[in-house]
Design an enzyme around this catalytic site. Structure first.
Site, PDB file in Angstrom:
ATOM      1  N   CYS A 190     -14.195  27.681  30.977  1.00 31.70           N
ATOM      2  CA  CYS A 190     -13.413  28.708  31.655  1.00 31.70           C
ATOM      3  C   CYS A 190     -12.054  28.746  30.959  1.00 31.70           C
ATOM      4  O   CYS A 190     -11.278  27.812  31.057  1.00 31.70           O
ATOM      5  CB  CYS A 190     -13.247  28.383  33.139  1.00 31.70           C
ATOM      6  SG  CYS A 190     -12.187  29.533  34.031  1.00 31.70           S
ATOM      7  N   GLU A 220     -15.582  35.333  30.742  1.00 29.79           N
ATOM      8  CA  GLU A 220     -16.377  34.511  29.831  1.00 29.79           C
ATOM      9  C   GLU A 220     -16.899  35.410  28.714  1.00 29.79           C
ATOM     10  O   GLU A 220     -17.108  36.611  28.925  1.00 29.79           O
ATOM     11  CB  GLU A 220     -17.531  33.836  30.582  1.00 29.79           C
ATOM     12  CG  GLU A 220     -18.249  32.759  29.792  1.00 29.79           C
ATOM     13  CD  GLU A 220     -17.296  31.702  29.258  1.00 29.79           C
ATOM     14  OE1 GLU A 220     -16.837  31.857  28.105  1.00 29.79           O
ATOM     15  OE2 GLU A 220     -17.021  30.727  29.970  1.00 29.79           O
TER      16      GLU A 220
END
Length: 362
Positions: free
Chosen positions: A2, A129
């Site tokens: 992340c 992402e």
């Protein structure tokens, strides 16, 4: 992994979105730690080293606080261990923005704070992402699927909760409630806005060896990606689903570290949509970061029910409640944005393109 998030709510909205029930069943709204609301800056594009809203147990700051009392703090993304000897935190030789759940007890940087009970919950609208496709990388925005319950339904004759009229009334109510005792004013109205993502993390407090203000920093804990996200990336943040899991993760007195780790599981509870490469540059901070795109035509994608819900309630807020984001947008990009605002699109795109929306401020 992340490496980028978004959190566009104003400080007071983050507090309301984090309301919880204590052990007595009373709904509480966590306050911000002294001065921390001013350190947090809403953003469509948060990267490591930025300040994010983090929920923690109040007992980390006040040993006499009730065991179930939570507080919001602004913490820097990228854990700096308490034992770090340099005077400049930027001299860390390795990245600590994420830590893997599988070996969290094997690395001193994460093991020490975990065993001390320094667990936190990072709050965000969602995270970004990137999916690799040869040399190209396609970004996605990932977030909780938003379910419209009875408390979120609006009738035509009802005032919008975030309309200018209701904002004024809310302000008056805050002035009234400030004169009430803590016991009388501790039960906030139920939050009906966007459901914030709740990511498990660990934090630490570092003080410069030469003296200075303590710095609180955190790391997002990651797990194997859930089945619906594996096509994008093989890792994802450890998501805490619901008040009970959040409460157990934060309750370091009752829930010991080894039991808390069991909460760190892959959960197939998130949804997503592709966004443009505009978000790739961390200096870009505007609604363009969140705008859905069609991967085939690169045109705007039809909004999903979840994304419509977030944008519809955000679009009803007063522009005066927002602050101008830091952005390096060029004149050419601004002209392009102005042209797209005239295009007839759905409610999601109307929020993203129009009304000069900016991240909220307090």
């Amino acid at each position: 992994m992340c490496g980028r998030t978004a959190c566009t709510l104003a400080p007071d909205e983050v507090s309301r979105a984090c309301s919880y029930r204590n052990r007595g069943g009373r709904r509480r709204q966590p306050r911000w730690r002294d001065g921390d609301a001013d350190k947090y800056r809403p953003s469509y594009n948060k990267s490591p080293q930025s300040m994010s809203p983090v929920l923690v147990s109040q007992r980390h700051f006040d040993k006499s606080a009730p065991v179930d009392e939570c507080v919001l703090a602004s913490m820097r993304w990228g854990l700096i261990p308490a034992w770090f000897k340099e005077n400049d935190p930027s001299k860390m030789q390795y990245s600590t923005s994420n830590c893997r759940s599988e070996n969290i007890l094997e690395k001193k940087s994460y093991k020490d704070p975990l065993l001390k009970g320094q667990r936190c919950v990072i709050m965000a609208d969602g995270f970004y992402e990137w999916r690799r496709n040869g040399k190209e990388k396609q970004p996605f925005f990932i977030y909780f699927a938003q379910k419209k319950g009875p408390s979120q339904e609006k009738k035509e004759d009802q005032h919008d909760l975030m309309s200018p009229t209701c904002i004024k009334e809310s302000s008056e109510m805050r002035e009234f409630s400030s004169g009430l005792s803590e016991k009388e004013s501790e039960a906030p109205a139920e939050w009906t806005g966007w459901r914030l993502l709740t990511m498990a993390g660990v934090f630490d407090c570092w003080t410069p060896p030469g003296g200075g203000e303590p710095l609180y920093t955190y790391s997002v804990i990651t797990v194997n990606a859930s089945s619906n996200l594996q096509s994008i990336h093989d890792r994802m943040p450890a998501i805490l689903d619901g008040e009970e899991e959040v409460g157990r993760w934060l309750d370091f007195g009752e829930v010991k570290s080894l039991d808390a780790i069991k909460l760190l599981q892959s959960k197939d509870i998130l949804t997503f949509h592709p966004v443009s490469s505009f978000v790739n540059n961390s200096r870009n901070n505007s609604p363009e970061c969140l705008r859905p795109v069609d991967l085939n035509s690169k045109k705007e994608l039809k909004a999903t029910a979840s994304s419509k819900m977030m944008m519809s309630w955000l679009s009803s807020s007063s522009p005066s409640k927002r602050k101008e984001p830091d952005t390096n947008e060029t004149k050419e990009e601004q002209d392009h944005s102005a042209k797209t605002q005239c295009k007839p699109v759905g409610r999601l795109q109307l929020w993203l393109q129009g009304a000069n929306k900016k991240p909220r401020t307090k």
